[in-house]
Design a protein around this motif. Structure first.
Motif, PDB file in Angstrom:
ATOM      1  N   ARG A 168       0.837  -1.192   0.000  1.00  0.00           N
ATOM      2  CA  ARG A 168       0.000   0.000   0.000  1.00  0.00           C
ATOM      3  C   ARG A 168       0.876   1.247   0.000  1.00  0.00           C
ATOM      4  O   ARG A 168       1.846   1.326   0.754  1.00  0.00           O
ATOM      5  N   LEU A 184      -6.195  -0.455  -7.567  1.00  0.00           N
ATOM      6  CA  LEU A 184      -6.583  -1.403  -6.533  1.00  0.00           C
ATOM      7  C   LEU A 184      -6.654  -2.786  -7.166  1.00  0.00           C
ATOM      8  O   LEU A 184      -7.261  -2.955  -8.223  1.00  0.00           O
ATOM      9  N   SER A 185      -6.024  -3.755  -6.526  1.00  0.00           N
ATOM     10  CA  SER A 185      -6.075  -5.130  -7.021  1.00  0.00           C
ATOM     11  C   SER A 185      -6.988  -5.958  -6.140  1.00  0.00           C
ATOM     12  O   SER A 185      -6.888  -5.924  -4.910  1.00  0.00           O
ATOM     13  N   GLU A 191      -6.319  -5.741 -11.687  1.00  0.00           N
ATOM     14  CA  GLU A 191      -6.137  -4.371 -11.208  1.00  0.00           C
ATOM     15  C   GLU A 191      -7.212  -3.437 -11.751  1.00  0.00           C
ATOM     16  O   GLU A 191      -7.496  -3.409 -12.949  1.00  0.00           O
ATOM     17  N   HIS A 287      -3.794   0.753  -3.546  1.00  0.00           N
ATOM     18  CA  HIS A 287      -4.404  -0.109  -2.533  1.00  0.00           C
ATOM     19  C   HIS A 287      -4.607   0.638  -1.212  1.00  0.00           C
ATOM     20  O   HIS A 287      -4.447   0.057  -0.137  1.00  0.00           O
TER      21      HIS A 287
END
Length: 310
Positions: A168, A184-185, A191, A287
């Motif tokens: 992150r 963001l995954s 992703e 993230h």
């Protein structure tokens, strides 16, 4: 409430795609009228009545928790008042009184350039509504906006600030507007990405419709744990208040493409507002979540050499 300078009334222009930036003529804004709403909290599951009212120039956004007739606690929406709570942004008064899940309202006020407002609430948690910021945007737009003669001040980032926690990361660097690039995954999805300048128009169109989300297989055990332990965690979460993820899909479909990453941006905009002024800078987010958002704001604000108030 103290008297405001005679305001210049103006319509709330939802279709004006102007960046959040400081112009020579910029003035502080508040609501043209108060509005009321009610609903249940995401974590407590309890009903709350909320009144959002116009406020004097330079007050900022202030919460007033109504405890009982004649008793209330006032809590400014500032980073110093933030305390850790699971899966939300919470503010705490000097006596320990909490107001939680404030991020969606703060994001709407921030993006729609409402500088001053008083938020009165008779419970601990703001309503979650449908999990998005659109109900707040609709209420703000319906109330309208008035400008005061006081100048609108902005935090201009002078040099990069970055915070990390494993994979992150969150970084802010100098820019003439507030812009965000986020990724963001999620398992089974790969992703998700979104990038753009945050304006009233882009927020309402691209960010505000996105809902709080979570995987159904994790939410159900959390709700059982909350019920057994008495903790306020996801008690109000259901298919009407969140985007429930099963495998690689959202039950009922997504409202906007890559909805989960857009909701992380929504939360980020709300958390950035705790700096106390609009921010001019480019944010790169990987993230991110509430804890990292607040770490960035705290690190930025504790380093006066990293920003100017203009």
């Amino acid at each position: 409430m103290s008297a405001r300078p005679d305001p210049i009334r103006c319509a709330f222009e939802r279709g004006t795609d102007q960046p959040l930036t400081r112009r020579g003529e910029a003035a502080q804004s508040t609501l043209a009228a108060a509005f009321n709403c009610s609903g249940r909290g995401l974590h407590t599951g309890r009903h709350a009545n909320v009144r959002v009212s116009p406020a004097a120039a330079d007050l900022g956004i202030v919460f007033r928790r109504l405890l009982r007739p004649g008793a209330a606690v006032t809590i400014p929406a500032l980073w110093q008042a933030r305390v850790p709570q699971p899966l939300c942004t919470a503010l705490q008064g000097p006596d320990g009184t909490l107001v939680r899940t404030v991020e969606h309202l703060l994001a709407a006020l921030n993006a729609l350039e409402i500088d001053n407002a008083l938020v009165e609430i008779d419970a601990e948690e703001l309503p979650i509504f449908d999990g998005s910021a659109m109900p707040w945007c609709d209420k703000i737009e319906e109330a309208g906006r008035i400008r005061s003669t006081a100048s609108r001040r902005m935090i201009r980032v002078r040099r990069p600030i970055e915070v990390r926690d494993g994979r992150r990361s969150l970084r802010i660097e100098p820019a003439e507007t507030l812009s965000i690039a986020a990724r963001l995954s999620l398992a089974h999805w790969g992703e998700l990405q979104w990038e753009g300048v945050i304006t009233p128009e882009s927020f309402v169109r691209d960010i505000a419709p996105s809902r709080s989300f979570g995987r159904l297989k994790w939410a159900l055990p959390a709700k059982i744990y909350a019920a057994l332990s008495g903790r306020p965690l996801l008690r109000g979460a259901n298919l009407s208040t969140t985007a429930a993820i099963v495998g690689s899909r959202v039950i009922g479909g997504m409202r906007v493409p890559d909805e989960p990453v857009r909701h992380r941006i929504l939360d980020l905009i709300g958390d950035l507002s705790l700096a106390g002024h609009g921010i001019l800078g480019h944010v790169s987010a990987a993230h991110t979540g509430h804890e990292l958002n607040h770490a960035l704001v705290a690190q930025l604000m504790r380093d006066p050499s990293a920003w100017d108030l203009i």
